[in-house]
Design a protein around this motif. Structure first.
Motif, PDB file in Angstrom:
ATOM      1  N   SER A 124       0.744  46.173 -29.792  1.00 40.43           N
ATOM      2  CA  SER A 124       1.230  45.762 -28.478  1.00 40.43           C
ATOM      3  C   SER A 124       0.780  46.743 -27.391  1.00 40.43           C
ATOM      4  O   SER A 124       0.363  46.335 -26.307  1.00 40.43           O
ATOM      5  CB  SER A 124       2.758  45.657 -28.509  1.00 40.43           C
ATOM      6  OG  SER A 124       3.252  45.348 -27.235  1.00 40.43           O
ATOM      7  N   GLU A 125       0.872  48.047 -27.681  1.00 39.62           N
ATOM      8  CA  GLU A 125       0.415  49.081 -26.738  1.00 39.62           C
ATOM      9  C   GLU A 125      -1.082  48.958 -26.465  1.00 39.62           C
ATOM     10  O   GLU A 125      -1.540  49.074 -25.337  1.00 39.62           O
ATOM     11  CB  GLU A 125       0.722  50.480 -27.281  1.00 39.62           C
ATOM     12  CG  GLU A 125       2.171  50.858 -27.277  1.00 39.62           C
ATOM     13  CD  GLU A 125       2.680  51.216 -25.897  1.00 39.62           C
ATOM     14  OE1 GLU A 125       1.886  51.708 -25.062  1.00 39.62           O
ATOM     15  OE2 GLU A 125       3.869  50.994 -25.652  1.00 39.62           O
ATOM     16  N   ILE A 126      -1.860  48.712 -27.526  1.00 38.08           N
ATOM     17  CA  ILE A 126      -3.312  48.565 -27.380  1.00 38.08           C
ATOM     18  C   ILE A 126      -3.627  47.343 -26.525  1.00 38.08           C
ATOM     19  O   ILE A 126      -4.460  47.409 -25.611  1.00 38.08           O
ATOM     20  CB  ILE A 126      -3.989  48.470 -28.773  1.00 38.08           C
ATOM     21  CG1 ILE A 126      -3.885  49.810 -29.497  1.00 38.08           C
ATOM     22  CG2 ILE A 126      -5.453  48.032 -28.627  1.00 38.08           C
ATOM     23  CD1 ILE A 126      -4.308  49.767 -30.956  1.00 38.08           C
ATOM     24  N   ASP A 127      -2.961  46.223 -26.794  1.00 39.25           N
ATOM     25  CA  ASP A 127      -3.195  45.002 -26.013  1.00 39.25           C
ATOM     26  C   ASP A 127      -2.853  45.218 -24.535  1.00 39.25           C
ATOM     27  O   ASP A 127      -3.599  44.789 -23.650  1.00 39.25           O
ATOM     28  CB  ASP A 127      -2.371  43.835 -26.579  1.00 39.25           C
ATOM     29  CG  ASP A 127      -2.878  43.350 -27.925  1.00 39.25           C
ATOM     30  OD1 ASP A 127      -4.053  43.634 -28.261  1.00 39.25           O
ATOM     31  OD2 ASP A 127      -2.098  42.678 -28.638  1.00 39.25           O
ATOM     32  N   ALA A 128      -1.735  45.876 -24.276  1.00 37.74           N
ATOM     33  CA  ALA A 128      -1.333  46.137 -22.884  1.00 37.74           C
ATOM     34  C   ALA A 128      -2.353  47.019 -22.180  1.00 37.74           C
ATOM     35  O   ALA A 128      -2.703  46.782 -21.019  1.00 37.74           O
ATOM     36  CB  ALA A 128       0.053  46.791 -22.858  1.00 37.74           C
ATOM     37  N   SER A 129      -2.854  48.011 -22.894  1.00 34.35           N
ATOM     38  CA  SER A 129      -3.862  48.901 -22.319  1.00 34.35           C
ATOM     39  C   SER A 129      -5.146  48.141 -22.009  1.00 34.35           C
ATOM     40  O   SER A 129      -5.750  48.325 -20.956  1.00 34.35           O
ATOM     41  CB  SER A 129      -4.136  50.046 -23.283  1.00 34.35           C
ATOM     42  OG  SER A 129      -5.129  50.889 -22.774  1.00 34.35           O
ATOM     43  N   ARG A 130      -5.551  47.272 -22.893  1.00 32.77           N
ATOM     44  CA  ARG A 130      -6.771  46.484 -22.686  1.00 32.77           C
ATOM     45  C   ARG A 130      -6.608  45.532 -21.506  1.00 32.77           C
ATOM     46  O   ARG A 130      -7.519  45.363 -20.701  1.00 32.77           O
ATOM     47  CB  ARG A 130      -7.138  45.715 -23.958  1.00 32.77           C
ATOM     48  CG  ARG A 130      -7.682  46.610 -25.032  1.00 32.77           C
ATOM     49  CD  ARG A 130      -8.005  45.846 -26.288  1.00 32.77           C
ATOM     50  NE  ARG A 130      -8.598  46.734 -27.283  1.00 32.77           N
ATOM     51  CZ  ARG A 130      -8.577  46.497 -28.572  1.00 32.77           C
ATOM     52  NH1 ARG A 130      -8.031  45.380 -29.056  1.00 32.77           N
ATOM     53  NH2 ARG A 130      -9.142  47.349 -29.407  1.00 32.77           N
ATOM     54  N   ARG A 131      -5.440  44.911 -21.407  1.00 30.84           N
ATOM     55  CA  ARG A 131      -5.177  44.004 -20.275  1.00 30.84           C
ATOM     56  C   ARG A 131      -5.224  44.778 -18.957  1.00 30.84           C
ATOM     57  O   ARG A 131      -5.808  44.313 -17.973  1.00 30.84           O
ATOM     58  CB  ARG A 131      -3.824  43.308 -20.437  1.00 30.84           C
ATOM     59  CG  ARG A 131      -3.855  42.122 -21.380  1.00 30.84           C
ATOM     60  CD  ARG A 131      -2.582  41.283 -21.259  1.00 30.84           C
ATOM     61  NE  ARG A 131      -1.365  42.050 -21.523  1.00 30.84           N
ATOM     62  CZ  ARG A 131      -0.864  42.290 -22.733  1.00 30.84           C
ATOM     63  NH1 ARG A 131      -1.467  41.828 -23.797  1.00 30.84           N
ATOM     64  NH2 ARG A 131       0.244  42.979 -22.869  1.00 30.84           N
ATOM     65  N   ALA A 132      -4.635  45.954 -18.938  1.00 26.75           N
ATOM     66  CA  ALA A 132      -4.631  46.769 -17.720  1.00 26.75           C
ATOM     67  C   ALA A 132      -6.036  47.202 -17.329  1.00 26.75           C
ATOM     68  O   ALA A 132      -6.370  47.265 -16.141  1.00 26.75           O
ATOM     69  CB  ALA A 132      -3.731  47.989 -17.924  1.00 26.75           C
ATOM     70  N   ARG A 133      -6.850  47.479 -18.313  1.00 25.24           N
ATOM     71  CA  ARG A 133      -8.239  47.909 -18.058  1.00 25.24           C
ATOM     72  C   ARG A 133      -9.071  46.787 -17.442  1.00 25.24           C
ATOM     73  O   ARG A 133      -9.932  47.015 -16.622  1.00 25.24           O
ATOM     74  CB  ARG A 133      -8.867  48.399 -19.345  1.00 25.24           C
ATOM     75  CG  ARG A 133      -9.780  49.571 -19.112  1.00 25.24           C
ATOM     76  CD  ARG A 133     -10.426  50.072 -20.366  1.00 25.24           C
ATOM     77  NE  ARG A 133      -9.465  50.816 -21.163  1.00 25.24           N
ATOM     78  CZ  ARG A 133      -9.563  50.962 -22.468  1.00 25.24           C
ATOM     79  NH1 ARG A 133     -10.539  50.422 -23.134  1.00 25.24           N
ATOM     80  NH2 ARG A 133      -8.674  51.662 -23.129  1.00 25.24           N
ATOM     81  N   ARG A 134      -8.806  45.555 -17.903  1.00 25.01           N
ATOM     82  CA  ARG A 134      -9.550  44.400 -17.394  1.00 25.01           C
ATOM     83  C   ARG A 134      -9.144  44.058 -15.969  1.00 25.01           C
ATOM     84  O   ARG A 134      -9.901  43.413 -15.253  1.00 25.01           O
ATOM     85  CB  ARG A 134      -9.308  43.179 -18.286  1.00 25.01           C
ATOM     86  CG  ARG A 134     -10.060  43.260 -19.582  1.00 25.01           C
ATOM     87  CD  ARG A 134      -9.916  41.973 -20.370  1.00 25.01           C
ATOM     88  NE  ARG A 134      -9.641  42.351 -21.751  1.00 25.01           N
ATOM     89  CZ  ARG A 134      -8.689  41.856 -22.514  1.00 25.01           C
ATOM     90  NH1 ARG A 134      -7.904  40.908 -22.066  1.00 25.01           N
ATOM     91  NH2 ARG A 134      -8.529  42.276 -23.739  1.00 25.01           N
ATOM     92  N   GLY A 135      -7.970  44.500 -15.570  1.00 23.57           N
ATOM     93  CA  GLY A 135      -7.526  44.309 -14.193  1.00 23.57           C
ATOM     94  C   GLY A 135      -6.847  43.032 -14.018  1.00 23.57           C
ATOM     95  O   GLY A 135      -6.538  42.330 -13.247  1.00 23.57           O
TER      96      GLY A 135
END
Length: 95
Positions: free
Chosen positions: A84-95
């Motif tokens: 879940s943390e990894i997915d949230a980080s990836r979503r934030a990176r994509r903007g």
């Protein structure tokens, strides 16, 4: 291990370069704080020495991340929480 100030390195560089092969490595300091490591290498071992140094830095970085994880209590996260943390980080990176 010998400690050498930046000032001494500038003023006594020839002497320091002569001493380096016997000392193997020296710590360069600025205002009393370590800022660099000077290490003797042979012509045939430059690449191997640099690779070893980079490996040591990587191991230190991982250990530091692990210590921070424990200090923040993140070492007890379940696998699903980590994903879940990894997915949230990836979503934030994509903007």
């Amino acid at each position: 291990m010998k400690f050498v100030s930046v000032r001494d390195l500038r003023g006594r560089s020839a002497e320091i370069w002569r001493e380096l092969p016997q000392e193997h490595e020296m710590v360069i300091t600025s205002n009393g704080r370590p800022v660099a490591i000077l290490a003797a290498v042979g012509e045939s071992s430059v690449e191997a020495s640099l690779a070893a140094f980079r490996r040591a830095r990587a191991v230190d970085a991982v250990a530091s991340m692990q210590r921070r994880s424990v200090a923040r209590g993140k070492d007890k996260l379940a696998g699903a929480d980590i994903e879940s943390e990894i997915d949230a980080s990836r979503r934030a990176r994509r903007g």
